[in-house]
Design a protein around this motif. Structure first.
Motif, PDB file in Angstrom:
ATOM      1  N   LEU A  10       4.644  55.334 -19.087  1.00 43.01           N
ATOM      2  CA  LEU A  10       4.411  54.101 -19.835  1.00 43.01           C
ATOM      3  C   LEU A  10       3.371  53.333 -19.042  1.00 43.01           C
ATOM      4  O   LEU A  10       3.524  53.148 -17.827  1.00 43.01           O
ATOM      5  CB  LEU A  10       5.709  53.286 -19.944  1.00 43.01           C
ATOM      6  CG  LEU A  10       5.543  51.875 -20.537  1.00 43.01           C
ATOM      7  CD1 LEU A  10       5.157  51.932 -22.015  1.00 43.01           C
ATOM      8  CD2 LEU A  10       6.829  51.058 -20.369  1.00 43.01           C
ATOM      9  N   ALA A  11       2.290  52.918 -19.700  1.00 38.78           N
ATOM     10  CA  ALA A  11       1.211  52.210 -19.002  1.00 38.78           C
ATOM     11  C   ALA A  11       1.027  50.820 -19.585  1.00 38.78           C
ATOM     12  O   ALA A  11       1.168  50.623 -20.800  1.00 38.78           O
ATOM     13  CB  ALA A  11      -0.086  53.002 -19.123  1.00 38.78           C
ATOM     14  N   ILE A  12       0.710  49.876 -18.700  1.00 36.66           N
ATOM     15  CA  ILE A  12       0.520  48.480 -19.126  1.00 36.66           C
ATOM     16  C   ILE A  12      -0.812  47.967 -18.582  1.00 36.66           C
ATOM     17  O   ILE A  12      -1.154  48.210 -17.427  1.00 36.66           O
ATOM     18  CB  ILE A  12       1.689  47.602 -18.611  1.00 36.66           C
ATOM     19  CG1 ILE A  12       3.016  48.081 -19.218  1.00 36.66           C
ATOM     20  CG2 ILE A  12       1.450  46.129 -18.931  1.00 36.66           C
ATOM     21  CD1 ILE A  12       4.247  47.459 -18.595  1.00 36.66           C
ATOM     22  N   GLU A  13      -1.549  47.257 -19.435  1.00 38.16           N
ATOM     23  CA  GLU A  13      -2.839  46.670 -19.037  1.00 38.16           C
ATOM     24  C   GLU A  13      -2.869  45.212 -19.501  1.00 38.16           C
ATOM     25  O   GLU A  13      -2.654  44.928 -20.676  1.00 38.16           O
ATOM     26  CB  GLU A  13      -3.976  47.486 -19.699  1.00 38.16           C
ATOM     27  CG  GLU A  13      -5.296  46.760 -19.918  1.00 38.16           C
ATOM     28  CD  GLU A  13      -6.049  46.359 -18.654  1.00 38.16           C
ATOM     29  OE1 GLU A  13      -6.096  47.158 -17.704  1.00 38.16           O
ATOM     30  OE2 GLU A  13      -6.578  45.224 -18.621  1.00 38.16           O
ATOM     31  N   SER A  14      -3.119  44.298 -18.555  1.00 39.33           N
ATOM     32  CA  SER A  14      -3.215  42.873 -18.923  1.00 39.33           C
ATOM     33  C   SER A  14      -4.189  42.147 -17.997  1.00 39.33           C
ATOM     34  O   SER A  14      -3.968  41.008 -17.660  1.00 39.33           O
ATOM     35  CB  SER A  14      -1.825  42.217 -18.836  1.00 39.33           C
ATOM     36  OG  SER A  14      -1.423  42.109 -17.474  1.00 39.33           O
ATOM     37  N   SER A  15      -5.288  42.833 -17.610  1.00 37.61           N
ATOM     38  CA  SER A  15      -6.153  42.231 -16.589  1.00 37.61           C
ATOM     39  C   SER A  15      -7.071  41.140 -17.113  1.00 37.61           C
ATOM     40  O   SER A  15      -7.561  40.317 -16.352  1.00 37.61           O
ATOM     41  CB  SER A  15      -6.991  43.315 -15.911  1.00 37.61           C
ATOM     42  OG  SER A  15      -7.905  43.872 -16.840  1.00 37.61           O
ATOM     43  N   CYS A  16      -7.323  41.141 -18.432  1.00 37.85           N
ATOM     44  CA  CYS A  16      -8.240  40.130 -18.965  1.00 37.85           C
ATOM     45  C   CYS A  16      -7.678  39.570 -20.276  1.00 37.85           C
ATOM     46  O   CYS A  16      -6.675  38.880 -20.257  1.00 37.85           O
ATOM     47  CB  CYS A  16      -9.631  40.733 -19.115  1.00 37.85           C
ATOM     48  SG  CYS A  16     -10.892  39.497 -19.478  1.00 37.85           S
ATOM     49  N   ASP A  17      -8.298  39.888 -21.401  1.00 26.62           N
ATOM     50  CA  ASP A  17      -7.845  39.276 -22.648  1.00 26.62           C
ATOM     51  C   ASP A  17      -7.291  40.285 -23.658  1.00 26.62           C
ATOM     52  O   ASP A  17      -7.233  40.000 -24.849  1.00 26.62           O
ATOM     53  CB  ASP A  17      -8.949  38.416 -23.272  1.00 26.62           C
ATOM     54  CG  ASP A  17     -10.198  39.214 -23.604  1.00 26.62           C
ATOM     55  OD1 ASP A  17     -10.345  40.341 -23.086  1.00 26.62           O
ATOM     56  OD2 ASP A  17     -11.032  38.711 -24.379  1.00 26.62           O
ATOM     57  N   GLU A  18      -6.898  41.466 -23.181  1.00 27.66           N
ATOM     58  CA  GLU A  18      -6.196  42.399 -24.058  1.00 27.66           C
ATOM     59  C   GLU A  18      -4.815  42.669 -23.472  1.00 27.66           C
ATOM     60  O   GLU A  18      -4.700  42.998 -22.292  1.00 27.66           O
ATOM     61  CB  GLU A  18      -6.950  43.738 -24.166  1.00 27.66           C
ATOM     62  CG  GLU A  18      -7.835  43.854 -25.382  1.00 27.66           C
ATOM     63  CD  GLU A  18      -9.274  43.469 -25.098  1.00 27.66           C
ATOM     64  OE1 GLU A  18      -9.677  43.551 -23.935  1.00 27.66           O
ATOM     65  OE2 GLU A  18      -9.979  43.065 -26.046  1.00 27.66           O
ATOM     66  N   THR A  19      -3.783  42.511 -24.310  1.00 27.01           N
ATOM     67  CA  THR A  19      -2.437  42.884 -23.876  1.00 27.01           C
ATOM     68  C   THR A  19      -2.211  44.272 -24.449  1.00 27.01           C
ATOM     69  O   THR A  19      -2.228  44.445 -25.668  1.00 27.01           O
ATOM     70  CB  THR A  19      -1.375  41.929 -24.466  1.00 27.01           C
ATOM     71  OG1 THR A  19      -1.868  40.597 -24.431  1.00 27.01           O
ATOM     72  CG2 THR A  19      -0.059  42.031 -23.719  1.00 27.01           C
ATOM     73  N   SER A  20      -2.012  45.256 -23.579  1.00 24.81           N
ATOM     74  CA  SER A  20      -1.927  46.617 -24.094  1.00 24.81           C
ATOM     75  C   SER A  20      -0.848  47.432 -23.391  1.00 24.81           C
ATOM     76  O   SER A  20      -0.594  47.262 -22.199  1.00 24.81           O
ATOM     77  CB  SER A  20      -3.298  47.294 -23.940  1.00 24.81           C
ATOM     78  OG  SER A  20      -3.274  48.594 -24.457  1.00 24.81           O
ATOM     79  N   ALA A  21      -0.192  48.300 -24.162  1.00 26.71           N
ATOM     80  CA  ALA A  21       0.793  49.228 -23.604  1.00 26.71           C
ATOM     81  C   ALA A  21       0.586  50.580 -24.281  1.00 26.71           C
ATOM     82  O   ALA A  21       0.226  50.649 -25.466  1.00 26.71           O
ATOM     83  CB  ALA A  21       2.215  48.730 -23.857  1.00 26.71           C
ATOM     84  N   ALA A  22       0.776  51.634 -23.500  1.00 25.79           N
ATOM     85  CA  ALA A  22       0.559  52.975 -24.037  1.00 25.79           C
ATOM     86  C   ALA A  22       1.582  53.940 -23.463  1.00 25.79           C
ATOM     87  O   ALA A  22       2.136  53.707 -22.392  1.00 25.79           O
ATOM     88  CB  ALA A  22      -0.847  53.461 -23.673  1.00 25.79           C
ATOM     89  N   VAL A  23       1.829  55.023 -24.220  1.00 27.98           N
ATOM     90  CA  VAL A  23       2.649  56.112 -23.699  1.00 27.98           C
ATOM     91  C   VAL A  23       1.725  57.332 -23.656  1.00 27.98           C
ATOM     92  O   VAL A  23       1.105  57.689 -24.663  1.00 27.98           O
ATOM     93  CB  VAL A  23       3.890  56.372 -24.584  1.00 27.98           C
ATOM     94  CG1 VAL A  23       4.682  57.561 -24.055  1.00 27.98           C
ATOM     95  CG2 VAL A  23       4.772  55.122 -24.646  1.00 27.98           C
ATOM     96  N   VAL A  24       1.595  57.903 -22.467  1.00 29.25           N
ATOM     97  CA  VAL A  24       0.633  58.991 -22.260  1.00 29.25           C
ATOM     98  C   VAL A  24       1.353  60.191 -21.641  1.00 29.25           C
ATOM     99  O   VAL A  24       2.074  60.048 -20.659  1.00 29.25           O
ATOM    100  CB  VAL A  24      -0.525  58.527 -21.344  1.00 29.25           C
ATOM    101  CG1 VAL A  24      -1.515  59.656 -21.111  1.00 29.25           C
ATOM    102  CG2 VAL A  24      -1.242  57.319 -21.938  1.00 29.25           C
TER     103      VAL A  24
END
Ligand code: KG4
Ligand code: ZN
Length: 342
Positions: A10-24
């Motif tokens: 499970l990956a999470i990205e919130s470094s700027c202006d996109e809130t994102s989560a993914a399953v890879v």
């Protein structure tokens, strides 16, 4: 029961202006990649407002993670580890993702891996080009970064060139704003430039003395602003599409020239692009032509994987995971995080 050898992150990205989560799965198979863009919230201010970004991340992150798991048809028990961007980026924005990821890792007793945002951008290429393996050269062009990086192996990077001042995406956004386009200006300028004459205004192509692979974009940005001011003062009309096309030509030419010159210098036959500006149509086109001429195989992520997203973080997280990288719950957000280089 036979244990699955698949590694699902499970990956999470919130470094700027996109809130994102993914399953890879296994680094390159994206089971879900949910991206909630905050552009609408920041538009009225003409740029990202850090405090608003953090608050929006807090509001959206659980929903985005839930959607990512649902779309991937995975439960939290089926996830092998949690990975998250911990820098570089806006500290308050990063802290939201890092805090949630740490909390989940602690509660679920699953490994926790912090990922460098730029490494994520580079890894987006592995998702869009399943056959791509290091070594290759990668031009990283985003709102905050401009780097020419040699990817020697997974996790082994050498910076060959970098910007001395503005990132190229930043220059795109500022020039776009000066000719009256909205935010973020990069994609709007890309579109408008198609209607303009790229030879209308001869803007300077900046090179850095003594560092032929480095970049500088603040001079180009200032040249555009000076040109616009001069036109206004003299009462001369100007065509925003011509200005956009001419600026873009100066910026893209330098990016392509430096990439191809590095490829020749290091005798490497594979080049990739990454970051938000890698979705620019002119850059993609010019890079393709130059690569073909020089016999270099070119790799590009699909546009949705060029801008910020969690799938690329999941891919980078996987290659860290299989190399044994694990972080403790004392890991903090690092706004100026440096890429570990060889
Ligand atoms: O990678 P990214 O989503 O965020 C950072 O890590 O910075 O990149 C965002 C940047 C913005 O400056 C945006 O204007 C630029 O990428 N961008 C573009 C295009 N699409 C996004 N610039 C030029 N042409 C585009 N088509
Ligand atoms: Zn980015």
């Amino acid at each position: 029961m036979e244990e699955s050898k698949d590694i699902t992150l499970l990956a999470i990205e919130s470094s700027c202006d996109e809130t994102s989560a993914a399953v890879v799965k296994n680094g390159r198979e994206v089971l879900s990649n949910i991206i909630y863009s905050q552009i609408e919230q920041h538009k009225v201010y003409g740029g990202v407002v850090p405090e608003i970004a953090s608050r929006k991340h807090i509001e959206k992150i659980n929903q985005v993670i839930g959607e990512a798991l649902t779309e991937a048809k995975r439960t939290l028990n089926e996830i092998n580890a949690i990975c998250v961007t911990y820098g570089p980026g806006l500290v308050g924005a990063l802290l939201v993702g890092v805090g949630v990821a740490k909390g989940m890792s602690f509660a679920l007793k699953k490994p926790f891996i912090g990922v460098h945002h730029i490494e994520g951008h580079i890894c987006a290429n592995y998702i869009s080009n399943q056959e791509l393996e290091p070594p290759f050269l990668c031009l990283v062009v985003s709102g905050g970064h401009t780097y020419l990086i040699m990817v020697n192996d997974y996790g082994e990077y050498k910076i060959l060139g970098k910007t001395r001042d503005d990132a190229v995406g930043e220059a795109y956004d500022k020039v776009a704003r000066s000719i009256g386009l909205g935010y973020p200006g990069g994609p709007l300028l890309d579109k408008l430039a198609k209607e303009g004459n790229e030879n209308a205004v001869p803007f300077p192509k900046a090179n850095v003395n003594g560092a032929p692979l480095d970049f500088s974009f603040s001079g180009l940005k200032t040249a555009v602003l000076n040109y616009l001011n001069e036109c206004k003062m003299k009462g001369n009309p100007y065509d925003p599409a011509d200005v956009a096309a001419s600026f873009q030509k100066a910026a893209v030419d330098v990016l392509v020239e430096h990439t191809m010159s590095a490829a020749a210098q290091y005798n490497i036959k594979r080049a990739a692009m990454a970051g938000g500006v890698a979705s620019n149509s002119k850059l993609r086109e010019c890079m393709e032509t130059a690569a073909k001429e020089q016999g270099v195989e070119l790799f590009r992520p699909e546009p949705v994987l060029c801008t910020d997203n969690a799938a690329m973080i999941g891919c980078a997280g996987y290659y860290n995971y299989i190399r044994g990288v694990r972080h403790g719950l004392d890991l903090n957000a690092v706004p100026g995080l440096k890429l570990v280089t060889v």
